[in-house]
Motif scaffolding. Structure first.
Motif, PDB file in Angstrom:
ATOM      1  N   ASP A  98     -48.167   8.131 -24.014  1.00 27.37           N
ATOM      2  CA  ASP A  98     -48.611   7.311 -22.891  1.00 27.37           C
ATOM      3  C   ASP A  98     -48.535   5.818 -23.229  1.00 27.37           C
ATOM      4  O   ASP A  98     -49.131   5.363 -24.202  1.00 27.37           O
ATOM      5  N   ARG A  99     -47.799   5.071 -22.443  1.00 26.58           N
ATOM      6  CA  ARG A  99     -47.712   3.614 -22.650  1.00 26.58           C
ATOM      7  C   ARG A  99     -47.096   2.946 -21.437  1.00 26.58           C
ATOM      8  O   ARG A  99     -46.435   3.599 -20.620  1.00 26.58           O
ATOM      9  N   GLU A 100     -47.315   1.638 -21.360  1.00 25.89           N
ATOM     10  CA  GLU A 100     -46.730   0.838 -20.284  1.00 25.89           C
ATOM     11  C   GLU A 100     -45.230   0.679 -20.526  1.00 25.89           C
ATOM     12  O   GLU A 100     -44.822   0.327 -21.637  1.00 25.89           O
ATOM     13  N   ILE A 101     -44.436   0.923 -19.525  1.00 25.89           N
ATOM     14  CA  ILE A 101     -42.999   0.641 -19.612  1.00 25.89           C
ATOM     15  C   ILE A 101     -42.633  -0.242 -18.419  1.00 25.89           C
ATOM     16  O   ILE A 101     -43.067   0.014 -17.294  1.00 25.89           O
ATOM     17  N   LYS A 102     -41.858  -1.287 -18.705  1.00 27.20           N
ATOM     18  CA  LYS A 102     -41.400  -2.185 -17.630  1.00 27.20           C
ATOM     19  C   LYS A 102     -39.993  -1.787 -17.198  1.00 27.20           C
ATOM     20  O   LYS A 102     -39.217  -1.252 -17.998  1.00 27.20           O
ATOM     21  N   PHE A 103     -39.680  -2.101 -15.957  1.00 22.35           N
ATOM     22  CA  PHE A 103     -38.363  -1.759 -15.409  1.00 22.35           C
ATOM     23  C   PHE A 103     -37.692  -3.014 -14.841  1.00 22.35           C
ATOM     24  O   PHE A 103     -38.314  -3.755 -14.074  1.00 22.35           O
ATOM     25  N   VAL A 104     -36.464  -3.229 -15.276  1.00 20.94           N
ATOM     26  CA  VAL A 104     -35.715  -4.404 -14.816  1.00 20.94           C
ATOM     27  C   VAL A 104     -34.343  -3.978 -14.300  1.00 20.94           C
ATOM     28  O   VAL A 104     -33.632  -3.202 -14.956  1.00 20.94           O
ATOM     29  N   ALA A 105     -33.980  -4.468 -13.132  1.00 23.27           N
ATOM     30  CA  ALA A 105     -32.640  -4.238 -12.586  1.00 23.27           C
ATOM     31  C   ALA A 105     -31.892  -5.563 -12.561  1.00 23.27           C
ATOM     32  O   ALA A 105     -32.453  -6.585 -12.153  1.00 23.27           O
ATOM     33  N   PHE A 106     -30.653  -5.528 -13.027  1.00 24.55           N
ATOM     34  CA  PHE A 106     -29.806  -6.726 -12.993  1.00 24.55           C
ATOM     35  C   PHE A 106     -28.645  -6.492 -12.035  1.00 24.55           C
ATOM     36  O   PHE A 106     -28.027  -5.422 -12.056  1.00 24.55           O
ATOM     37  N   GLY A 107     -28.345  -7.492 -11.242  1.00 22.09           N
ATOM     38  CA  GLY A 107     -27.160  -7.398 -10.390  1.00 22.09           C
ATOM     39  C   GLY A 107     -26.579  -8.791 -10.194  1.00 22.09           C
ATOM     40  O   GLY A 107     -27.305  -9.789 -10.242  1.00 22.09           O
ATOM     41  N   GLY A 108     -25.290  -8.863  -9.993  1.00 20.21           N
ATOM     42  CA  GLY A 108     -24.671 -10.144  -9.682  1.00 20.21           C
ATOM     43  C   GLY A 108     -24.890 -10.477  -8.219  1.00 20.21           C
ATOM     44  O   GLY A 108     -25.565  -9.733  -7.490  1.00 20.21           O
ATOM     45  N   ASP A 109     -24.327 -11.582  -7.757  1.00 24.10           N
ATOM     46  CA  ASP A 109     -24.543 -11.916  -6.345  1.00 24.10           C
ATOM     47  C   ASP A 109     -23.823 -10.921  -5.433  1.00 24.10           C
ATOM     48  O   ASP A 109     -24.332 -10.563  -4.375  1.00 24.10           O
ATOM     49  N   GLY A 110     -22.663 -10.428  -5.845  1.00 22.95           N
ATOM     50  CA  GLY A 110     -21.982  -9.417  -5.033  1.00 22.95           C
ATOM     51  C   GLY A 110     -22.838  -8.170  -4.897  1.00 22.95           C
ATOM     52  O   GLY A 110     -23.023  -7.636  -3.807  1.00 22.95           O
ATOM     53  N   ASP A 136     -26.572 -15.145 -10.210  1.00 19.16           N
ATOM     54  CA  ASP A 136     -25.755 -15.624  -9.088  1.00 19.16           C
ATOM     55  C   ASP A 136     -24.698 -16.607  -9.611  1.00 19.16           C
ATOM     56  O   ASP A 136     -24.995 -17.756  -9.906  1.00 19.16           O
ATOM     57  N   ASN A 137     -23.481 -16.098  -9.752  1.00 14.66           N
ATOM     58  CA  ASN A 137     -22.406 -17.005 -10.176  1.00 14.66           C
ATOM     59  C   ASN A 137     -21.503 -17.366  -9.003  1.00 14.66           C
ATOM     60  O   ASN A 137     -20.446 -17.963  -9.163  1.00 14.66           O
ATOM     61  N   GLY A 138     -21.912 -16.953  -7.805  1.00 12.63           N
ATOM     62  CA  GLY A 138     -21.286 -17.476  -6.601  1.00 12.63           C
ATOM     63  C   GLY A 138     -19.974 -16.850  -6.184  1.00 12.63           C
ATOM     64  O   GLY A 138     -19.260 -17.441  -5.374  1.00 12.63           O
ATOM     65  N   ALA A 139     -19.682 -15.678  -6.682  1.00 10.78           N
ATOM     66  CA  ALA A 139     -18.494 -14.956  -6.209  1.00 10.78           C
ATOM     67  C   ALA A 139     -18.410 -13.610  -6.933  1.00 10.78           C
ATOM     68  O   ALA A 139     -19.176 -13.346  -7.856  1.00 10.78           O
ATOM     69  N   TYR A 140     -17.481 -12.778  -6.482  1.00 13.08           N
ATOM     70  CA  TYR A 140     -17.193 -11.514  -7.171  1.00 13.08           C
ATOM     71  C   TYR A 140     -16.311 -11.859  -8.372  1.00 13.08           C
ATOM     72  O   TYR A 140     -15.093 -11.758  -8.315  1.00 13.08           O
ATOM     73  N   MET A 141     -16.953 -12.281  -9.467  1.00  8.46           N
ATOM     74  CA  MET A 141     -16.186 -12.771 -10.608  1.00  8.46           C
ATOM     75  C   MET A 141     -15.496 -11.631 -11.355  1.00  8.46           C
ATOM     76  O   MET A 141     -14.386 -11.779 -11.852  1.00  8.46           O
ATOM     77  N   THR A 143     -14.128  -8.951 -10.383  1.00  8.10           N
ATOM     78  CA  THR A 143     -12.880  -8.446  -9.800  1.00  8.10           C
ATOM     79  C   THR A 143     -11.891  -9.574  -9.532  1.00  8.10           C
ATOM     80  O   THR A 143     -10.852  -9.348  -8.907  1.00  8.10           O
ATOM     81  N   GLY A 144     -12.216 -10.788  -9.963  1.00  6.14           N
ATOM     82  CA  GLY A 144     -11.235 -11.865  -9.854  1.00  6.14           C
ATOM     83  C   GLY A 144     -11.549 -12.932  -8.824  1.00  6.14           C
ATOM     84  O   GLY A 144     -10.670 -13.390  -8.108  1.00  6.14           O
ATOM     85  N   ILE A 145     -12.846 -13.302  -8.765  1.00  2.00           N
ATOM     86  CA  ILE A 145     -13.273 -14.497  -8.005  1.00  2.00           C
ATOM     87  C   ILE A 145     -13.035 -14.372  -6.501  1.00  2.00           C
ATOM     88  O   ILE A 145     -12.404 -15.236  -5.875  1.00  2.00           O
ATOM     89  N   GLN A 146     -13.521 -13.287  -5.916  1.00  2.00           N
ATOM     90  CA  GLN A 146     -13.474 -13.183  -4.457  1.00  2.00           C
ATOM     91  C   GLN A 146     -14.791 -13.730  -3.881  1.00  2.00           C
ATOM     92  O   GLN A 146     -15.827 -13.654  -4.524  1.00  2.00           O
ATOM     93  N   ARG A 147     -14.756 -14.220  -2.677  1.00  2.00           N
ATOM     94  CA  ARG A 147     -15.950 -14.800  -2.062  1.00  2.00           C
ATOM     95  C   ARG A 147     -17.046 -13.761  -1.894  1.00  2.00           C
ATOM     96  O   ARG A 147     -16.774 -12.585  -1.623  1.00  2.00           O
ATOM     97  N   SER A 148     -18.285 -14.189  -2.036  1.00  2.00           N
ATOM     98  CA  SER A 148     -19.435 -13.363  -1.669  1.00  2.00           C
ATOM     99  C   SER A 148     -20.246 -14.192  -0.686  1.00  2.00           C
ATOM    100  O   SER A 148     -19.899 -15.337  -0.399  1.00  2.00           O
ATOM    101  N   SER A 149     -21.346 -13.603  -0.190  1.00  2.00           N
ATOM    102  CA  SER A 149     -22.163 -14.395   0.723  1.00  2.00           C
ATOM    103  C   SER A 149     -22.980 -15.427  -0.040  1.00  2.00           C
ATOM    104  O   SER A 149     -23.692 -16.226   0.555  1.00  2.00           O
ATOM    105  N   ALA A 150     -22.879 -15.406  -1.370  1.00  2.00           N
ATOM    106  CA  ALA A 150     -23.551 -16.429  -2.185  1.00  2.00           C
ATOM    107  C   ALA A 150     -22.600 -17.579  -2.525  1.00  2.00           C
ATOM    108  O   ALA A 150     -23.020 -18.586  -3.086  1.00  2.00           O
ATOM    109  N   THR A 151     -21.334 -17.410  -2.241  1.00  2.90           N
ATOM    110  CA  THR A 151     -20.349 -18.445  -2.586  1.00  2.90           C
ATOM    111  C   THR A 151     -20.705 -19.761  -1.898  1.00  2.90           C
ATOM    112  O   THR A 151     -20.984 -19.773  -0.697  1.00  2.90           O
ATOM    113  N   PRO A 152     -20.693 -20.867  -2.658  1.00  5.74           N
ATOM    114  CA  PRO A 152     -21.061 -22.155  -2.051  1.00  5.74           C
ATOM    115  C   PRO A 152     -20.078 -22.583  -0.953  1.00  5.74           C
ATOM    116  O   PRO A 152     -18.919 -22.176  -0.936  1.00  5.74           O
ATOM    117  N   PHE A 153     -20.606 -23.392  -0.078  1.00 11.20           N
ATOM    118  CA  PHE A 153     -19.859 -24.037   1.002  1.00 11.20           C
ATOM    119  C   PHE A 153     -18.538 -24.593   0.467  1.00 11.20           C
ATOM    120  O   PHE A 153     -18.508 -25.284  -0.549  1.00 11.20           O
TER     121      PHE A 153
END
Lengths: 311, 396
Positions: A98-110, A136-141, A143-153
């Motif tokens: 019995d012990r505390e366990i933390k849970f972390v999920a990582f995802g890119g902006d895509g 958030d690196n601002g694109a689908y890096m 797979t080769g730098i495709q736009r995501s909804s996080a991509t800057p203006f």
């Protein structure tokens, strides 16, 4: 909070030797977050650079239990693991007792702003006890730098290229942190790896809280930004000093800005060194730069207006 | 309404029976999303959770994709995991079905068979589970409510079998079985517990010290070896299924095999059909037998892995076989059960003539007269040695 000295003495949970690019923003983010758990932690990663770069069989960079299942479901996968933890703990069947366990999920902006938004929203609403980190690196890096909804203006990506008639991505970035805050979770924050102390503090706080927490982290990408590897941390800092990427947190609904630049730098200082914005510096695009700056100013002002308020 | 009966004869719908079986299993985690016609499974089970009759962590996810994703996260953490779905729900899970089996996680899923859109239709056919037939899941089909109930326990044992470690799907017909009340015999909780035993996962995400990595990326130098291991596990699942079914029969007196045969021994013409349509077909068999016609039935129960040698052996005496599919492969060459059965018969020295009839899509009734017509066609093929039409839609 741990000092840099303390951190240097802790065991590294994310080992070197992985295959992420030199100058990638992701490794320092992951290292600081895992250390902030300060105890047993289980991680998952959406499909993306972090997954592909760290677990090429039979190698793994993870010294914590880790799972990758698919692209759009990091939040759903971690909610399953966290629920299993509760169930096994209830019947006294945890492998290490019995012990505390933390849970972390990582995802890119895509994997977070786009394809994983539904799973993230569902897991936040259900109230699982986990921390979600979006790098958030601002694109689908991956797979080769495709736009995501996080991509800057006006950023040029391989699916929003700066062409003869269209000057890069025409849409403003989706404000994911605001969307997450609307779920009324106990803690959400924006941070950046150039400020290890801000990032660590926020991760420690998030991981201490019971319930869903979220951090949106600026993550420089030399490959997709067309920048020098050695400039990544400098560029992360500039994204904050220009107020493109404000450091703030929303705790129990109340917004707090963690850093206000003494002198707000002009946006072009962040844009100029990045190849993805090169086209904006042609004389005929001066109006676009102005429009971009105006929008950043307006967003910053909106944030200032909300400071101290309950959202 | 969740039922509270403990043992003995009870009138239950297929959905309630499956939910009751899940209650008796008391899985660690259930992540599910409601969809017609399997909704009642999730509703009944939610009732058991709300009343404290199970200790399961129920995750009421926002989609079937997340349902299977959460099942995978939970199973990788070492939990015993179950879920239920139908149709579009199974289709939405499709990506994750392959990941569950590729990661060798023995999740059990009840699939209440329903047609796939478009056009949208909530009624029974097998397009959903047939679409998932190559996803690496063990598939057990059920003719009746009783069999669906029993299959839940057998599926769990097969999935968790040390030689298998693959997810398993129990299929039952939407509405026809899921919503029909049958008088069935329940096991008591103690019997269930003894039959399924306890589950201890080989690796767990909660093993902090062991720090396992699940779902690493493989390149061309290792991927095919993982797939070969998975394929071999599926091959072994047949023997595991035989072992589990025998044990079930020995303990509870209900005998099950890889498939069921009905008056097949001396049959000249046979129908092969899955699930509830077998009941209708049996009535036709009896009627035709009364007329002196030698007809019989084979109803596959274990479709994945496909016990092709045993099925070929059982059908080798027939002169003509009509395979009925409640799904179309849309390959202009018939349905999936037809392709498998016809292929299984290829190595026989003397092969029966084989024809395929696609029936009952989107819940269209399949009646005794339909079975009789198919038998008459098959008897004609048996007599002439010729099949006039290889693939044809019936029940139109």
């Amino acid at each position: 909070m741990a000092t840099l000295k303390d951190l240097s003495r802790q065991q590294e949970l994310f080992s070197g030797g992985h295959r992420l690019c030199a100058g990638c923003g992701i490794p320092p983010i992951v290292r600081l977050v895992l250390r902030a758990a300060n105890g047993p932690v289980v991680a998952t990663t959406a499909t993306g650079c972090l997954e592909v770069g760290t677990t090429i069989y039979p190698y793994t960079a993870w010294r914590v239990p880790w799972i990758h299942s698919a692209f759009e479901n990091a939040a759903a996968t971690i909610s399953g693991a966290e629920s299993a933890y509760k169930a096994l703990r209830k019947r006294g069947a945890l492998p290490g007792g019995d012990r505390e366990i933390k849970f972390v999920a990582f995802g890119g902006d895509g994997g977070t702003y786009d394809i994983g938004l539904q799973a993230l929203s569902g897991a936040l609403e259900r109230g699982h006890n986990f921390l979600y980190i979006c790098y958030d690196n601002g694109a689908y890096m991956n797979t080769g730098i495709q736009r995501s909804s996080a991509t800057p203006f006006y950023s040029s990506t391989t699916t929003s290229p700066a062409g003869q008639v269209i000057p890069g991505k025409k849409q403003w970035r989706k404000d994911l942190t605001r969307i997450v805050v609307a779920h009324d979770i106990p803690y959400a924050a924006q941070t950046s790896p150039h400020n290890w102390s801000d990032l660590s503090k926020k991760a420690e706080k998030a991981l201490k809280i019971q319930g869903p927490t979220f951090m949106n982290v600026m993550s420089p990408c030399p490959l997709g930004w067309y920048t020098k590897s050695e400039d990544s941390i400098k560029l992360a800092k500039l994204s904050v000093d220009t107020c493109y990427w404000p450091l703030y947190e929303v705790e129990n609904g109340v917004l707090k800005i963690n850093y206000k630049p003494r002198e707000k730098k002009p946006l072009v200082e962040w844009l100029k060194p990045q190849g993805r914005f090169k086209h904006l510096f042609k004389p005929e695009n001066a109006g676009l730069l102005e429009e971009f700056q105006d929008r950043v100013d307006a967003e910053w002002q909106r944030l200032l207006d909300l400071e101290g308020k309950r959202l | 309404m969740a039922i509270t009966a403990t043992k003995g004869q009870t009138g239950l719908t297929g959905n309630s029976a499956v939910a009751y079986a899940m209650k008796q299993v008391n899985p660690d985690v259930c992540a599910a999303y409601p969809i017609t016609p399997s909704t009642q499974i999730v509703e009944d089970f939610s009732g058991y959770v709300a009343d404290g009759e199970v200790t399961t962590e129920l995750i009421t996810v926002e989609s079937e994709h997340s349902a299977m994703s959460a099942c995978i996260g939970a199973a990788a953490a070492g939990a015993r995991v179950m879920t239920a779905t139908s149709s579009q729900g199974l289709a939405l899970m499709w990506e994750m079905l392959y990941i569950a089996s590729g990661m060798r996680l023995p999740i059990v899923l009840a699939n209440v068979n329903r047609a796939l859109s478009a056009p949208i239709n909530i009624h029974c056919d097998h397009s959903d589970s047939m679409g998932a037939r190559d996803s690496g899941w063990v598939q057990l089909y059920s003719e009746t409510v009783q069999e669906a109930y029993d299959n839940v326990f057998m599926a769990l044992r097969i999935a968790e079998h040390k030689d298998v470690l693959l997810p398993a799907m129990v299929c039952l017909d939407g509405f026809i079985t899921s919503h029909a009340i049958e008088n069935i015999s329940l096991l008591d909780d103690q019997e269930v517990r003894q039959f399924i035993g306890s589950y201890s996962a080989k690796a767990s995400l909660l093993d902090i010290e062991g720090a396992p990595t699940f779902g690493a990326m493989t390149l061309p130098d290792t991927y095919i070896e993982f797939k070969r291991q998975q394929s071999e596990a599926m091959t072994r699942a047949k023997d595991a299924a035989i072992e589990v079914m025998k044990d079930f029969g020995k303990r509870f007196g209900r005998e099950y095999g890889l498939f069921e045969t009905y008056r097949l021994e001396d049959a000249e013409a046979a129908i092969v059909v899955l699930n509830s349509a077998a009941g209708t077909t049996k009535v036709a068999v009896d009627a035709l037998r009364k007329e002196g016609k030698k007809v019989g039935l084979l109803r596959p129960r274990l479709f994945r892995p496909f016990p092709w040698q045993e099925i070929a052996e059982a059908l080798k005496g027939a002169k003509a076989v009509a395979v009925l599919d409640r799904a179309d492969s849309m390959n202009a060459f018939g349905g999936p059960v037809f392709s498998e059965v016809r292929s299984a018969l290829y190595d026989l020295d003397s092969r029966p003539r084989v024809m395929n009839r696609i029936y009952g899509l989107g819940g269209r009734d399949y009646k005794v007269k339909d079975a009789v017509e198919v038998f008459n066609e098959a008897l004609k093929a048996a007599e002439t040695g010729r099949v006039d039409t290889l693939v044809k839609y019936i029940t139109l």
